[in-house]
Design a protein around this motif. Structure first.
Motif, PDB file in Angstrom:
ATOM      1  N   PRO A  57       0.834  -1.210   0.000  1.00 16.64           N
ATOM      2  CA  PRO A  57       0.000   0.000   0.000  1.00 16.64           C
ATOM      3  C   PRO A  57       0.867   1.258   0.000  1.00 16.64           C
ATOM      4  CG  PRO A  57      -0.855  -1.600   1.557  1.00 16.64           C
ATOM      5  CD  PRO A  57       0.462  -2.141   1.080  1.00 16.64           C
ATOM      6  N   GLU A  63      -3.727  -1.029  -2.891  1.00 16.11           N
ATOM      7  CA  GLU A  63      -4.295  -0.016  -2.002  1.00 16.11           C
ATOM      8  C   GLU A  63      -3.420   1.232  -2.011  1.00 16.11           C
ATOM      9  OE1 GLU A  63      -5.860  -1.264   1.897  1.00 16.11           O
ATOM     10  OE2 GLU A  63      -5.231  -3.280   1.311  1.00 16.11           O
ATOM     11  N   TYR A 103      -2.111   0.306   8.847  1.00 17.17           N
ATOM     12  CA  TYR A 103      -1.491  -0.934   8.393  1.00 17.17           C
ATOM     13  C   TYR A 103      -0.692  -1.654   9.482  1.00 17.17           C
ATOM     14  CZ  TYR A 103      -3.189   0.340   3.853  1.00 17.17           C
ATOM     15  OH  TYR A 103      -4.025   0.665   2.817  1.00 17.17           O
ATOM     16  N   GLN A 160      -3.522   5.881  -1.463  1.00 17.82           N
ATOM     17  CA  GLN A 160      -4.187   7.166  -1.263  1.00 17.82           C
ATOM     18  C   GLN A 160      -3.309   8.246  -1.885  1.00 17.82           C
ATOM     19  OE1 GLN A 160      -5.007   8.028   2.873  1.00 17.82           O
ATOM     20  NE2 GLN A 160      -5.706   5.942   3.296  1.00 17.82           N
TER      21      GLN A 160
END
Length: 324
Positions: free
Chosen positions: A253, A283, A318, A285
């Motif tokens: 991620p 994943e 995480y 952002q």
């Protein structure tokens, strides 16, 4: 005699002012080194050292680990930059939540030697050191992540996405990387090199005398050769050291933070990375900050506060608890 006395007083006054200025600078920046236990100057490989900022609060049985890579365009920067960068508040919050910060130095460009692939191998070696010394420093190898800014973000991404065998014959026993935080890092060196602003700089450099040119031509320092004279070799170099080409479905991620007015590393570098991550269902952002240049120049106080939250919340999301 009076002149000597006044000279000594002046020198002492200047030194005291410098010390006061340094102290104020670190206090004003809320430097992590002011809190908790810090173990400095540990040799993790020949010629390279790291610092450990242990958790200020012991929230877990073992210390989750964040490896921080400083910025500096691959030509400058120090591991102590973790104390005066732009994410200090997040670092302090994470230490309060049981995280240890490991900050290594790494190979930089010199006048006649490229930092690549040494700086990437240094990152792998630092991670191998973390695994080898997990028992000594109570590191939690189930909770290891990476963070970097600018050139350091590039190195963090390379260490997260690539493998040691991509850059040397050495096999390292590395911990699994749970996540990587990319703060305005370069992801595609070919696009960086062909930026209009870089091309303009190169044109001006070419007009300078050769003895001056070799000292300020950063492209040649980074490549280790003149990229203008060998386009095929330079293209191979750009692809080999671009994180975007090492992404796979198994990549960790990724959090991306970038200003949309960055004149050094264009925000397109991060947008392109996000698209690739999405295409692989990784994943991720992305936070693009309006009106902000490289190194968060021009950032407003409220947006800087948001950056700290984005980083600390993403990392803690995480955390893997073996004993929930």
């Amino acid at each position: 005699m009076k002149k000597l006395k006044y000279s000594l007083i002046t020198v002492v006054a200047i030194i005291l002012l410098l010390i006061a200025g340094i102290i104020y600078f670190f206090v004003w920046n809320d430097a992590p080194m002011l809190y908790g236990k810090v173990i400095r100057q540990i040799t993790y490989k020949e010629g390279h050292r790291l610092d450990i900022y242990l958790p200020t609060e012991q929230k877990h049985n073992k210390n989750a680990v964040i490896v921080f890579f400083h910025g500096g365009a691959w030509v400058s920067g120090v591991k102590e930059a973790v104390n005066f960068n732009r994410v200090n508040e997040a670092i302090n919050v994470l230490r309060d939540n049981g995280y240890a910060i490991v900050s290594p130095n790494y190979s930089l460009a010199s006048r006649d030697k490229s930092p690549f692939p040494d700086c990437i191998n240094d990152a792998f070696d630092a991670l191998a050191w973390v695994k080898e010394n997990a028992e000594l420093y109570n590191f939690d190898l189930d909770n290891v992540g990476l963070i970097g800014e600018s050139a350091g973000a590039h190195i963090a991404l390379m260490a997260a996405y690539a493998k040691p065998l991509d850059f040397s014959n050495s096999i390292r026993n590395l911990p699994k990387i749970n996540y990587v935080v990319d703060i305005y890092g370069p992801t595609d060196l070919e696009k960086i090199y062909h930026m209009q602003s870089i091309e303009k700089i190169n044109q001006h450099i070419k007009k300078l005398p050769k003895n001056i040119r070799k000292h300020i031509d950063i492209s040649q320092q980074l490549y280790g050769f003149d990229p203008e004279k060998d386009s095929i070799k330079s293209l191979f170099f750009q692809k080999k050291y671009s994180p975007i080409y090492y992404l796979s479905a198994n990549s960790p991620p990724t959090l991306i933070i970038h200003g949309n007015e960055d004149q050094i590393v264009p925000v397109d570098q991060s947008i392109y990375l996000k698209k690739k991550l999405d295409s692989l269902n990784i994943e991720s952002q992305i936070h693009i900050i309006d009106g902000v240049n490289h190194a968060f120049r021009g950032i407003k106080h409220e947006n800087k506060a948001k950056v700290q939250i984005w980083i600390s919340e993403f990392i803690m999301k995480y955390y893997r608890d073996k004993n929930p």
